[in-house]
Design a protein around this motif. Sequence first.
Motif, PDB file in Angstrom:
ATOM      1  N   ILE A 136     -28.431  86.631  38.162  1.00 31.55           N
ATOM      2  CA  ILE A 136     -28.817  85.769  39.291  1.00 31.55           C
ATOM      3  C   ILE A 136     -27.680  84.809  39.627  1.00 31.55           C
ATOM      4  CG2 ILE A 136     -30.400  83.967  40.068  1.00 31.55           C
ATOM      5  CD1 ILE A 136     -31.707  86.681  39.979  1.00 31.55           C
ATOM      6  N   GLU A 137     -27.073  84.221  38.595  1.00 28.41           N
ATOM      7  CA  GLU A 137     -26.004  83.244  38.804  1.00 28.41           C
ATOM      8  C   GLU A 137     -24.799  83.880  39.495  1.00 28.41           C
ATOM      9  OE1 GLU A 137     -24.040  79.623  38.701  1.00 28.41           O
ATOM     10  OE2 GLU A 137     -26.076  79.929  37.926  1.00 28.41           O
ATOM     11  N   VAL A 138     -24.401  85.066  39.038  1.00 25.79           N
ATOM     12  CA  VAL A 138     -23.195  85.706  39.550  1.00 25.79           C
ATOM     13  C   VAL A 138     -23.401  86.308  40.933  1.00 25.79           C
ATOM     14  CG1 VAL A 138     -21.544  87.577  39.169  1.00 25.79           C
ATOM     15  CG2 VAL A 138     -22.255  86.127  37.261  1.00 25.79           C
ATOM     16  N   THR A 139     -24.545  86.975  41.145  1.00 24.45           N
ATOM     17  CA  THR A 139     -24.746  87.721  42.388  1.00 24.45           C
ATOM     18  C   THR A 139     -25.330  86.905  43.520  1.00 24.45           C
ATOM     19  OG1 THR A 139     -26.933  88.463  41.650  1.00 24.45           O
ATOM     20  CG2 THR A 139     -25.046  89.868  41.109  1.00 24.45           C
ATOM     21  N   ASN A 140     -25.991  85.789  43.209  1.00 24.95           N
ATOM     22  CA  ASN A 140     -26.667  85.029  44.251  1.00 24.95           C
ATOM     23  C   ASN A 140     -26.174  83.592  44.388  1.00 24.95           C
ATOM     24  OD1 ASN A 140     -29.121  86.747  45.309  1.00 24.95           O
ATOM     25  ND2 ASN A 140     -28.994  87.100  43.110  1.00 24.95           N
ATOM     26  N   LEU A 141     -26.126  82.895  43.276  1.00 23.21           N
ATOM     27  CA  LEU A 141     -25.876  81.456  43.347  1.00 23.21           C
ATOM     28  C   LEU A 141     -24.427  81.118  43.658  1.00 23.21           C
ATOM     29  CD1 LEU A 141     -28.117  80.172  40.418  1.00 23.21           C
ATOM     30  CD2 LEU A 141     -28.718  80.660  42.783  1.00 23.21           C
ATOM     31  N   GLY A 153     -30.739  83.381  51.715  1.00 22.21           N
ATOM     32  CA  GLY A 153     -30.995  84.551  52.541  1.00 22.21           C
ATOM     33  C   GLY A 153     -32.259  85.291  52.215  1.00 22.21           C
ATOM     34  N   TYR A 154     -33.042  84.789  51.277  1.00 21.65           N
ATOM     35  CA  TYR A 154     -34.313  85.443  50.946  1.00 21.65           C
ATOM     36  C   TYR A 154     -35.421  84.860  51.825  1.00 21.65           C
ATOM     37  CZ  TYR A 154     -31.780  87.158  46.880  1.00 21.65           C
ATOM     38  OH  TYR A 154     -30.863  87.766  46.059  1.00 21.65           O
ATOM     39  N   GLY A 155     -36.609  85.386  51.642  1.00 23.53           N
ATOM     40  CA  GLY A 155     -37.740  84.896  52.416  1.00 23.53           C
ATOM     41  C   GLY A 155     -38.295  83.615  51.818  1.00 23.53           C
ATOM     42  N   ALA A 156     -39.409  83.183  52.390  1.00 22.21           N
ATOM     43  CA  ALA A 156     -40.080  81.992  51.886  1.00 22.21           C
ATOM     44  C   ALA A 156     -40.430  82.178  50.412  1.00 22.21           C
ATOM     45  CB  ALA A 156     -41.347  81.721  52.710  1.00 22.21           C
ATOM     46  N   PHE A 157     -40.317  81.093  49.650  1.00 19.24           N
ATOM     47  CA  PHE A 157     -40.570  81.089  48.204  1.00 19.24           C
ATOM     48  C   PHE A 157     -39.566  81.964  47.439  1.00 19.24           C
ATOM     49  CE2 PHE A 157     -44.749  80.381  50.214  1.00 19.24           C
ATOM     50  CZ  PHE A 157     -44.981  79.091  49.760  1.00 19.24           C
ATOM     51  N   GLY A 158     -38.451  82.329  48.069  1.00 21.42           N
ATOM     52  CA  GLY A 158     -37.421  83.110  47.401  1.00 21.42           C
ATOM     53  C   GLY A 158     -37.790  84.554  47.155  1.00 21.42           C
ATOM     54  N   ILE A 159     -38.771  85.079  47.905  1.00 23.88           N
ATOM     55  CA  ILE A 159     -39.218  86.470  47.706  1.00 23.88           C
ATOM     56  C   ILE A 159     -38.234  87.409  48.421  1.00 23.88           C
ATOM     57  CG2 ILE A 159     -41.082  88.113  48.093  1.00 23.88           C
ATOM     58  CD1 ILE A 159     -42.999  85.701  48.151  1.00 23.88           C
ATOM     59  N   LYS A 164     -38.778  85.276  56.552  1.00 26.31           N
ATOM     60  CA  LYS A 164     -38.011  84.040  56.574  1.00 26.31           C
ATOM     61  C   LYS A 164     -38.631  83.036  57.537  1.00 26.31           C
ATOM     62  CE  LYS A 164     -33.644  86.421  55.576  1.00 26.31           C
ATOM     63  NZ  LYS A 164     -32.241  86.636  56.008  1.00 26.31           N
ATOM     64  N   ILE A 165     -38.254  81.779  57.366  1.00 28.22           N
ATOM     65  CA  ILE A 165     -38.677  80.722  58.289  1.00 28.22           C
ATOM     66  C   ILE A 165     -37.606  80.633  59.380  1.00 28.22           C
ATOM     67  CG2 ILE A 165     -39.274  78.291  58.533  1.00 28.22           C
ATOM     68  CD1 ILE A 165     -39.944  78.270  55.541  1.00 28.22           C
ATOM     69  N   GLU A 166     -37.926  81.127  60.551  1.00 30.18           N
ATOM     70  CA  GLU A 166     -36.939  81.203  61.636  1.00 30.18           C
ATOM     71  C   GLU A 166     -36.721  79.865  62.323  1.00 30.18           C
ATOM     72  OE1 GLU A 166     -35.194  83.744  61.928  1.00 30.18           O
ATOM     73  OE2 GLU A 166     -36.373  85.198  60.758  1.00 30.18           O
ATOM     74  N   ASN A 167     -37.796  79.070  62.418  1.00 30.74           N
ATOM     75  CA  ASN A 167     -37.684  77.775  63.091  1.00 30.74           C
ATOM     76  C   ASN A 167     -36.860  76.810  62.241  1.00 30.74           C
ATOM     77  OD1 ASN A 167     -38.682  74.868  63.628  1.00 30.74           O
ATOM     78  ND2 ASN A 167     -39.434  75.995  65.416  1.00 30.74           N
ATOM     79  N   ASP A 168     -35.742  76.318  62.783  1.00 36.25           N
ATOM     80  CA  ASP A 168     -34.829  75.471  62.006  1.00 36.25           C
ATOM     81  C   ASP A 168     -35.488  74.169  61.564  1.00 36.25           C
ATOM     82  OD1 ASP A 168     -32.823  77.334  62.229  1.00 36.25           O
ATOM     83  OD2 ASP A 168     -31.919  76.419  64.014  1.00 36.25           O
ATOM     84  N   GLU A 169     -36.282  73.567  62.437  1.00 34.08           N
ATOM     85  CA  GLU A 169     -36.934  72.295  62.102  1.00 34.08           C
ATOM     86  C   GLU A 169     -37.935  72.485  60.959  1.00 34.08           C
ATOM     87  OE1 GLU A 169     -39.598  68.753  64.234  1.00 34.08           O
ATOM     88  OE2 GLU A 169     -38.716  70.379  65.430  1.00 34.08           O
ATOM     89  N   LYS A 170     -38.714  73.565  61.039  1.00 32.21           N
ATOM     90  CA  LYS A 170     -39.693  73.860  59.993  1.00 32.21           C
ATOM     91  C   LYS A 170     -38.986  74.192  58.681  1.00 32.21           C
ATOM     92  CE  LYS A 170     -43.730  76.682  58.928  1.00 32.21           C
ATOM     93  NZ  LYS A 170     -44.598  77.810  59.347  1.00 32.21           N
TER      94      LYS A 170
END
Length: 377
Positions: A136-141, A153-159, A164-170
């Motif tokens: 996880i550290e090497v490939t993502n973080l 770049g993952y979806g909500a809750f890191g799934i 994804k949350i498209e609305n920037d304010e939200k």
Amino acid sequence: MMAIIGMFYQDGLTGSAWGDWSLYTDSPLRADAPDFSKELGVTPPLGFWDPLGFSKYENPELAKSQFQRRRIIEIQHGRVAMLACIGYIVPEYFRWPGYCSPSMNLSFTDIPNGLKGAAMVPLAGWLQIITFVGIIEVTNLQKIQDKVLGDYGYGAFGIPFGKKIENDEKKFKSLTAEINNGRLAMMAIIGMFYQDGLTGSAWGDWSLYTDSPLRADAPDFSKELGVTPPLGFWDPLGFSKYENPELAKSQFQRRRIIEIQHGRVAMLACIGYIVPEYFRWPGYCSPSMNLSFTDIPNGLKGAAMVPLAGWLQIITFVGIIEVTNLQKIQDKVLGDYGYGAFGIPFGKKIENDEKKFKSLTAEINNGRLAMMAIIGM
């Protein structure tokens, strides 16, 4: 003194001892400094809170990069802490069926929750955990983030592949809420570790865990002389904690006796400061030096005026008291050297044990106040 320091500080920051910060953008300490007040994680009522000045650098670009690095680390630590809190709670209600290590005949239900479970996990299990975290550290973080910190770049809750949350304010609002929850989780997991280490469970009742390794056979000082509401037995630095209970008791008694002695000296010292303001002994302190008691100033200045022979008499008197009285072993009532009330030789003693305990407790509290008072004087 406080005011002039504040004026210096205000003047250095704004260009005037009472200038408006918004009007002094040309202050040498503010030139080109980046504004982090609208960054992710800035939350009322504190706003952008950096009391130690970790975000202050002469180079604005370096300041921005260091802020981003620390904010990303905070987000990562908060996420780990939230998972850790869940890892403490879930096993209390649910365990995976089957075996953690079939070769060792170790099932998931055999592993205790909390700190004790760390020693039960086999080495192969720890290697798997470390390997997974490393991937996880090497490939993502290690991904460079420049738009929204904490968004890998993952979806909500890191799934993975989640929506994804498209609305920037939200998205900004959700990530801010996540940071605050992570901050709470970091405090919570430390509390769980501490509680677990002290009582044997992250939410154990202290009174039910008398077999805790940090409490085994520990003596109870909550009813000892000097324990007073509202703090009760107050030992934040743990001076009374020893592995050997007998050593703990003897050290507690030694420190309590010393506290009583220091309190008594401090009360006499306070009286010694106050009385000379209204009364002086007549006659001479040193006839050979033609030095009368009224010639000796009150307070610290008087110490230099007392002749050497006078200091030798004082030290000798204190030494006699120390050797003949204060070395007595006390096992029943601490601070009771066998004299009467107020320490008067051959004076009437307080025979009632309850009244004696109450009087000695009042004396200790007065002595504590006197120790603070004499330092102030």
